[in-house]
Design an enzyme around this catalytic site. Structure first.
Site, PDB file in Angstrom:
ATOM      1  NE  ARG A 234      -4.113  -1.990   0.166  1.00 44.37           N
ATOM      2  CZ  ARG A 234      -3.723  -3.085  -0.569  1.00 44.37           C
ATOM      3  NH1 ARG A 234      -2.630  -3.208  -1.100  1.00 44.37           N
ATOM      4  NH2 ARG A 234      -5.250  -3.388  -0.833  1.00 44.37           N
ATOM      5  CD  GLU A 263      -3.703   2.679  -5.760  1.00 43.45           C
ATOM      6  OE1 GLU A 263      -4.251   2.410  -5.468  1.00 43.45           O
ATOM      7  OE2 GLU A 263      -2.354   2.674  -5.014  1.00 43.45           O
ATOM      8  CG  HIS A 282      -3.195  -0.937  -6.573  1.00 34.80           C
ATOM      9  ND1 HIS A 282      -3.517  -0.530  -5.566  1.00 34.80           N
ATOM     10  CD2 HIS A 282      -2.918  -1.861  -5.852  1.00 34.80           C
ATOM     11  CE1 HIS A 282      -3.782  -1.269  -4.338  1.00 34.80           C
ATOM     12  NE2 HIS A 282      -3.309  -2.355  -4.912  1.00 34.80           N
TER      13      HIS A 282
END
Length: 311
Positions: A234, A263, A282
């Protein structure tokens, strides 16, 4: 009943699973774009009884849940989603469901980033496609030190691959013991030694108040100027401002990043332009078998819930 599927970036939700039992009982709307503004999220979701969220792409905190009076079910992928205020949902009688998943895809992406950064794969590929040839000298990983920050279910798998490459694997986390490290084929070291010795430092921690900002300016200053940092966990575990400064000043050779503080990553973000960064959007969990499990189990649970409430 109305069902919303959020953040289907690849527009594959309906093809990755059998939604027929849901479609027979409810209207399904798929959103392929992302909304970040809370007011816009509330406006979008106001008509829906069921909201499907893909991991933490769209957080559902109390401030949003309490403004959705029609919401009756939240379907989330993965066994746990910290971006959903489950207590707020339960207080309003909203059913929350989760799914299973796989770890392997994140392990694989971690090594893809490590190898891409170490061997300058993106630059070399661009050179070939543009008519050029060799442009850099990559680094061999065998005989170097792999530092694993967090030796849990993902970190331990990453460690085993490092050992297979002939790397000296060291590890640290708050609760890690020497015996547990040895069982994963790693050597337990202190936190400062981990950062000082690692030629590649890879992060595999759960984001919590304890881990948030754990890799800050002082930790990055301990690292070798030739070292690489890889984060597929993360974004907020690493102080992003300190990392950018370390990369810009060449106090750190490079980074492989799949996760970020914000994000999707803002269009003008400096991590998009630094030559020493290999960045992916991601996608640690974005793989065929993972998606089939996520969407398939979520569709089945929504269908069962609809059965229960429409009898």
């Amino acid at each position: 009943m109305k069902v919303a599927i959020l953040d289907d970036y690849q527009n594959v939700a309906l093809s990755m699973a059998d939604w027929s039992q849901v479609a027979a009982r409810a209207d399904i709307t798929v959103f392929t774009d992302h909304q970040a503004d809370h007011d816009a999220i509330v406006e979008r979701l106001a008509p829906f009884d069921v909201v499907f969220v893909m991991r933490e792409r769209t957080p559902l905190p109390r401030s949003i849940i309490e403004r959705l009076p029609n919401l009756k079910m939240i379907a989330s992928t993965g066994p746990f989603n910290a971006a959903i205020d489950v207590a707020a949902a339960q207080e309003r009688g909203i059913h929350v469901s989760t799914t299973g998943g796989y770890l392997e895809s994140t392990v694989e992406l971690t090594w893809a980033l490590i190898l891409a950064a170490a061997r300058r794969l993106v630059d070399e590929s661009v050179s070939v496609h543009s008519g050029g040839w060799q442009t850099s000298v990559g680094r061999q990983l065998g005989g170097t030190v792999l530092g694993v920050l967090g030796l849990g279910r993902i970190g331990s798998r990453v460690a085993r691959v490092g050992a297979a490459f002939g790397m000296d694997v060291i590890a640290w986390s708050t609760n890690l013991t020497p015996d547990a490290a040895a069982q994963a084929g790693a050597t337990y070291v202190g936190k400062e030694e981990l950062f000082r010795r690692a030629d590649v430092l890879t992060i595999h921690l759960v984001l919590s108040e304890r881990s948030r900002g754990l890799v800050g300016a002082s930790e990055l200053a301990l690292m070798k100027p030739s070292a690489l940092l890889v984060n597929t966990s993360r974004g907020p575990i690493v102080d992003e401002t300190a990392l950018i400064e370390a990369l810009r000043s060449h106090r750190l050779a490079g980074a492989g990043l799949d996760v970020f503080d914000t994000e999707p990553l803002p269009a003008r973000h400096p991590l998009r332009t630094l030559d020493s960064v290999v960045a992916t959007p991601h996608i640690g969990y974005v793989a065929d078998r993972v998606y089939q499990t996520f969407y398939g189990e979520a569709a089945a649970k929504i269908a069962r819930w609809l059965d229960d409430v429409t009898r």
